[in-house]
Scaffold this motif. Structure first.
Motif, short mmCIF file in Angstrom:
data_model
loop_
_atom_site.label_atom_id
_atom_site.label_comp_id
_atom_site.label_asym_id
_atom_site.label_seq_id
_atom_site.Cartn_x
_atom_site.Cartn_y
_atom_site.Cartn_z
N TYR A 62 0.83 -1.21 0.00
CA TYR A 62 0.00 0.00 0.00
C TYR A 62 0.86 1.26 0.00
CZ TYR A 62 -3.22 3.61 1.66
OH TYR A 62 -3.94 4.77 1.79
N TRP A 63 1.82 1.32 0.94
CA TRP A 63 2.64 2.52 1.05
C TRP A 63 3.54 2.68 -0.16
CZ3 TRP A 63 0.91 6.04 3.85
CH2 TRP A 63 0.32 5.80 5.09
N ALA A 64 4.15 1.60 -0.61
CA ALA A 64 5.03 1.69 -1.79
C ALA A 64 4.24 2.19 -2.99
CB ALA A 64 5.65 0.33 -2.09
N TYR A 65 3.04 1.67 -3.17
CA TYR A 65 2.19 2.10 -4.29
C TYR A 65 1.91 3.60 -4.19
CZ TYR A 65 -1.77 2.50 -7.46
OH TYR A 65 -2.60 2.88 -8.48
N GLY A 150 15.02 2.99 13.42
CA GLY A 150 14.51 3.68 14.60
C GLY A 150 13.91 5.03 14.28
N THR A 151 14.31 5.61 13.20
CA THR A 151 13.75 6.89 12.79
C THR A 151 13.49 6.85 11.29
OG1 THR A 151 14.07 9.26 12.75
CG2 THR A 151 16.02 7.91 12.41
N MET A 152 12.43 7.50 10.86
CA MET A 152 12.06 7.38 9.46
C MET A 152 13.07 8.01 8.53
SD MET A 152 8.49 8.42 7.69
CE MET A 152 7.64 7.47 8.92
N LEU A 153 13.62 9.15 8.90
CA LEU A 153 14.58 9.83 8.04
C LEU A 153 15.96 9.79 8.69
CD1 LEU A 153 12.54 12.98 6.99
CD2 LEU A 153 12.83 10.84 5.76
N SER A 165 10.63 13.74 -4.68
CA SER A 165 11.09 12.44 -5.15
C SER A 165 12.22 11.91 -4.28
CB SER A 165 11.53 12.51 -6.61
OG SER A 165 12.61 13.40 -6.77
N GLU A 166 13.10 12.81 -3.82
CA GLU A 166 14.19 12.38 -2.94
C GLU A 166 13.67 11.94 -1.59
OE1 GLU A 166 17.84 15.19 -4.65
OE2 GLU A 166 16.51 15.93 -3.05
N LEU A 167 12.68 12.65 -1.08
CA LEU A 167 12.07 12.28 0.19
C LEU A 167 11.39 10.92 0.07
CD1 LEU A 167 11.16 12.85 3.07
CD2 LEU A 167 9.24 14.15 2.14
N ILE A 168 10.68 10.70 -1.02
CA ILE A 168 10.01 9.43 -1.23
C ILE A 168 11.02 8.30 -1.34
CG2 ILE A 168 8.63 8.11 -2.89
CD1 ILE A 168 7.02 10.67 -3.38
N ALA A 169 12.16 8.56 -1.96
CA ALA A 169 13.20 7.54 -2.05
C ALA A 169 13.66 7.11 -0.67
CB ALA A 169 14.39 8.07 -2.87
N VAL A 170 13.84 8.08 0.23
CA VAL A 170 14.24 7.76 1.60
C VAL A 170 13.18 6.93 2.30
CG1 VAL A 170 14.80 8.73 3.85
CG2 VAL A 170 15.70 9.79 1.79
N LEU A 171 11.91 7.29 2.10
CA LEU A 171 10.82 6.54 2.72
C LEU A 171 10.74 5.12 2.19
CD1 LEU A 171 8.05 9.32 2.75
CD2 LEU A 171 9.48 8.54 4.65
N GLN A 173 13.21 3.34 1.02
CA GLN A 173 14.35 2.61 1.57
C GLN A 173 14.07 2.19 3.01
OE1 GLN A 173 17.58 5.37 1.00
NE2 GLN A 173 17.21 5.45 -1.22
N ASP A 174 13.46 3.08 3.77
CA ASP A 174 13.17 2.75 5.16
C ASP A 174 12.08 1.69 5.25
OD1 ASP A 174 13.84 3.55 7.98
OD2 ASP A 174 11.68 3.86 8.04
N LEU A 175 11.10 1.77 4.35
CA LEU A 175 10.05 0.76 4.31
C LEU A 175 10.65 -0.61 4.03
CD1 LEU A 175 7.07 -0.09 4.22
CD2 LEU A 175 7.04 0.55 1.79
N ASP A 176 11.55 -0.67 3.08
CA ASP A 176 12.25 -1.93 2.76
C ASP A 176 12.93 -2.49 4.00
OD1 ASP A 176 14.99 -3.22 2.21
OD2 ASP A 176 14.08 -3.39 0.22
N GLN A 177 13.62 -1.63 4.75
CA GLN A 177 14.33 -2.08 5.95
C GLN A 177 13.35 -2.60 7.00
OE1 GLN A 177 17.27 0.76 7.41
NE2 GLN A 177 17.50 1.58 5.35
N ARG A 178 12.26 -1.87 7.21
CA ARG A 178 11.29 -2.29 8.22
C ARG A 178 10.69 -3.65 7.88
NH1 ARG A 178 8.99 2.11 11.42
NH2 ARG A 178 10.17 3.99 11.00
N LEU A 179 10.31 -3.84 6.63
CA LEU A 179 9.71 -5.10 6.22
C LEU A 179 10.71 -6.25 6.33
CD1 LEU A 179 7.68 -3.95 3.08
CD2 LEU A 179 6.79 -4.46 5.37
N THR A 180 11.96 -5.98 6.04
CA THR A 180 12.98 -7.02 6.08
C THR A 180 13.28 -7.47 7.50
OG1 THR A 180 14.01 -6.23 4.03
CG2 THR A 180 15.35 -7.63 5.46
N VAL A 181 13.55 -6.53 8.39
CA VAL A 181 13.93 -6.92 9.75
C VAL A 181 12.73 -7.38 10.57
CG1 VAL A 181 15.89 -5.35 9.72
CG2 VAL A 181 13.72 -4.57 10.70
N SER A 182 11.52 -7.21 10.05
CA SER A 182 10.34 -7.69 10.78
C SER A 182 10.24 -9.21 10.76
CB SER A 182 9.06 -7.09 10.17
OG SER A 182 8.78 -7.67 8.90
#
Length: 325
Positions: A62-65, A150-153, A165-171, A173-182
């Motif tokens: 949902y968020w990635a979309y 631990g922090t979104m940015l 677009s740069e901000l979305i790229a950071v988000l 990347q963080d989403l990827d990390q959250r899903l992976t370590v979960s």
């Protein structure tokens, strides 16, 4: 709801992402006689879908979309007004309010703004040590991986201006990390990374104009790992499938993959497998609809399938195995 023909091949259990090699704990349940017949398999799948796939990966899709869709709607960089986020300042909050992420209206409460949603991201968590190297956040270390989310940015982001677009790229990347370590189980975590990267590589070749090469570059730069949910949300945004189709299609393919693997792992049979998949469809539709109506906030993504997680951990100690997780 109608899926594009371009999306249908991606929903086939034979699509070569490597999903046929992973049971995510289901094989443990079968060998330990927790799942002995179709009814028990249906119960196991229901718990896994509702407790893990929907609240984590479904929300990730949902968020990635939403983020990728927003990025694709932006005008070229040369005409884009730069949005500045200053670390821990009221001016930053006000400027962030004007970032045109209209999708934020469905989060927390109707009318929520970007800064209201992500206010914690404007300050760096004191208890978290930020690192620019993913090598210090290897996915095999849950604690180390949690430090990376631990922090979104990341702290370095607060020191410079960002385009949307740069901000979305950071988000992303963080989403990827959250899903992976979960994923608490090592095998599941490593399997998820392999599947995500293979899915990404295939879609980059099939749709080179979708911009997924950026995602591959982030992985090479060790900014993220590679996650199927992020890839799926991205490609569905590019194919303009609609967020409901993106989420539902991901839930469908995740369920279908597990059922196909169950056919190989127990006395189920292809006909019974199709009956079971048919039985699960109303659940998938309801879960997708509920997620779209009330998506979890980005910082509230959580898994609630402890039994399946423990079974996934125990998998590597089984006497014999046909799956990698």
């Amino acid at each position: 709801m109608m899926f594009s023909l371009n999306l249908l091949p991606l929903l086939d259990s034979a699509f070569p992402t490597g999903a046929f090699s992973h049971s995510f704990g289901m094989e443990t349940a079968i060998q330990e006689n927790k799942v002995r017949h179709p009814a028990e398999l249906a119960d196991w799948l229901t718990a896994y879908i509702k407790g893990n796939v929907v609240p984590m990966e479904g929300a990730g899709v949902y968020w990635a979309y939403q983020w990728v869709s927003q990025c694709m709607e932006e005008v070229p960089d040369s005409h884009r007004q730069r949005q500045t986020i200053h670390h821990s300042s009221s001016a930053a909050s006000e400027k962030a309010r004007h970032i045109s992420l209209t999708w934020s209206q469905s989060v927390h409460h109707p009318g929520a703004t970007f800064s209201e949603m992500h206010q914690p991201s404007l300050t760096v968590a004191k208890s978290v040590h930020q690192s620019s190297s993913m090598s210090e956040r290897h996915p095999n270390s849950i604690l180390a991986g949690a430090h990376g989310t631990g922090t979104m940015l990341p702290e370095t982001v607060h020191r410079r201006s960002l385009t949307v677009s740069e901000l979305i790229a950071v988000l992303l990347q963080d989403l990827d990390q959250r899903l992976t370590v979960s994923r608490l189980a090592r095998e599941s975590r490593e399997g998820g990374i392999k599947m995500g990267r293979r899915y990404l590589r295939l879609l980059t070749e099939l749709y080179p104009e979708a911009g997924l090469a950026k995602y591959e570059r982030w992985i090479r730069e060790e900014k993220c790992y590679g996650n199927s949910a992020v890839v799926h949300g991205w490609i569905c945004a590019y194919l303009k499938q609609g967020v409901a189709s993106a989420v539902l299609s991901y839930l469908y393919v995740s369920t279908n993959n597990l059922i196909q693997n169950a056919i190989r792992a127990m006395s189920l049979g292809h006909t019974m497998g199709q009956k079971l998949l048919h039985q699960m469809l109303p659940l998938l539709e309801k879960e997708a609809e509920d997620l779209i109506q009330k998506p979890p906030s980005f910082e509230q993504l959580a898994s609630g399938a402890p039994v399946q997680e423990i079974q996934a951990m125990r998998h590597e100690r089984l006497y014999s195995r046909i799956f990698m997780s």
